[in-house]
Write an enzyme that holds these catalytic residues in place. Structure first.
Site, PDB file in Angstrom:
ATOM      1  CB  VAL A  78      39.259 -17.405 120.586  1.00 13.95           C
ATOM      2  CG1 VAL A  78      39.679 -17.348 119.124  1.00 13.95           C
ATOM      3  CG2 VAL A  78      38.009 -16.557 120.819  1.00 13.95           C
ATOM      4  CD  GLU A  79      42.182 -21.634 125.567  1.00 18.74           C
ATOM      5  OE1 GLU A  79      43.053 -20.934 126.133  1.00 18.74           O
ATOM      6  OE2 GLU A  79      42.280 -22.865 125.406  1.00 18.74           O
ATOM      7  CB  THR A  80      42.140 -14.804 125.380  1.00 14.37           C
ATOM      8  OG1 THR A  80      42.510 -15.771 126.374  1.00 14.37           O
ATOM      9  CG2 THR A  80      42.424 -13.401 125.883  1.00 14.37           C
ATOM     10  CD  GLN A 299      42.406 -21.862 121.266  1.00 18.95           C
ATOM     11  OE1 GLN A 299      41.336 -21.702 121.859  1.00 18.95           O
ATOM     12  NE2 GLN A 299      42.463 -22.479 120.093  1.00 18.95           N
TER      13      GLN A 299
END
Length: 361
Positions: A78-80, A299
């Site tokens: 994931v990004e967040t 994400q």
């Protein structure tokens, strides 16, 4: 102005009470115009996900949650990370062990961190000061409280400039409404007001109140109940907005305390009207965040301690979900056969992420 897709649940029987200009498109969605003006700007409202107590049949049954045995894999996927605050970052005014190191680790790995709380007693700026007091470096733009969500929702529907909001709640809601340029009355200053029930006495409400916002309120009283009830029942088109319906909250680290849901429940009982919920698990804040930061929801990992708000919030938004057992939910509650809400993973607390540092040593 941001274009926001608001997602929440309104029962078919109550939606006509809230919105007189609702155009039904299907069994799942309605386009809902602001009933207080003639604006044609639509709000896409998911009629399945507003209330914390939405029936279990609304959600797809998932496989049992898995313990977080490979935190590195989750971090890389994931990004967040969206974190709840009470029970995840702190309890009352006490920081949970390992939080600073965990947040530093995630930032070092380039992850965006966002903090979302249903507690409406503070504004984003006030929450920023709380983070600072606890020794955490968090930008105000990374904080989203339900007090802010209430103001953001009203702005998203072009709440009329000549209308006012009656607030059952604390200073956080007032500050966010003021920043949004929305007129208000009520709040803490009504906390000392008493009603003398003398023969012939009748309370009068401001006819310009177009919305009642109810949040957690330590100064809740009968005056506020009656005033809010009159506005909702007698002012045409008046909205009933709840910041959240949490049953309990962490005012101290020693025990659970009655939450904002108890205040909302009192107004619901007297008006027989279901509120629009802008806090978790309604996905209004999720949609707002995705739009603001241009994040793909797949994400995002939602991290929280409550099944019925945090985890459902993440699942409604199409995010990965991680339950931590440092707050409201215990392992026995998670594994109860009657519990149908299953996160993707669970851990004791967010500092379990630090095991990847230990493994690298």
């Amino acid at each position: 102005m941001l274009s926001i897709r608001v997602t929440a649940t309104i029962s078919s029987s109550s939606s006509t009470l809230f919105f007189t200009n609702s155009k039904k498109l299907s069994n799942k969605f309605s386009y809902i115009s602001n009933p207080l003006n003639n604006s044609s700007k639509p709000i896409k409202w998911n009629c399945k996900n507003s209330r914390m107590e939405a029936s279990k049949s609304n959600f797809v049954t998932k496989a049992s949650a898995q313990p977080l045995t490979n935190p590195a894999e989750l971090i890389d996927s994931v990004e967040t990370f969206i974190f709840d605050c009470d029970g995840v970052i702190w309890k009352g005014d006490k920081l949970i062990d390992g939080v600073p190191e965990t947040l530093d680790l995630l930032r070092e790995k380039g992850k965006r961190l966002v903090f979302v709380t249903n507690n409406s007693t503070k504004s984003r700026k006030q929450y920023g000061k709380k983070f600072e007091t606890l020794g955490l470096s968090v930008n105000e733009e990374e904080i989203f409280a339900s007090s802010f969500a209430a103001a953001a929702y009203l702005k998203s529907i072009d709440f009329p400039k000549d209308k006012k909001v009656y607030v059952v709640g604390e200073d956080g809601i007032l500050k966010e409404l003021e920043l949004a340029g929305i007129q208000y009355l009520g709040g803490p200053e009504d906390g000392d007001k008493k009603i003398e029930l003398k023969p012939g006495y009748m309370m009068e409400q401001d006819k310009d109140v177009g919305a009642v916002v109810v949040g957690f309120d330590r100064y809740f009283n009968y005056h506020k109940i009656q005033y809010a009830t009159l506005c909702i029942r007698e002012n045409p088109g008046c909205l009933f907005i709840a910041t959240n319906r949490d049953a309990v909250t962490h005012l101290t680290d020693a025990q659970e305390w009655a939450g904002g849901g108890s205040m909302v429940g009192a107004i619901l009982g007297s008006t027989k009207r279901e509120p629009l919920v802008v806090g978790k698990p309604s996905t209004f804040m999720m949609d707002y965040l995705a739009d603001k930061f241009k994040i793909q929801k797949s994400q995002i990992c939602m991290v929280g301690d409550r099944l019925d708000t945090d985890i459902v919030f993440g699942q409604n938004g199409g995010c990965k979900t991680l339950l931590v057992l440092s707050g409201v939910t215990s392992l026995s509650m998670l594994q109860d056969p009657n519990n149908s809400t299953q996160p993707d993973f669970y851990a004791n607390k967010i500092s379990d992420f630090l095991s990847i540092k230990a493994a690298a040593v």
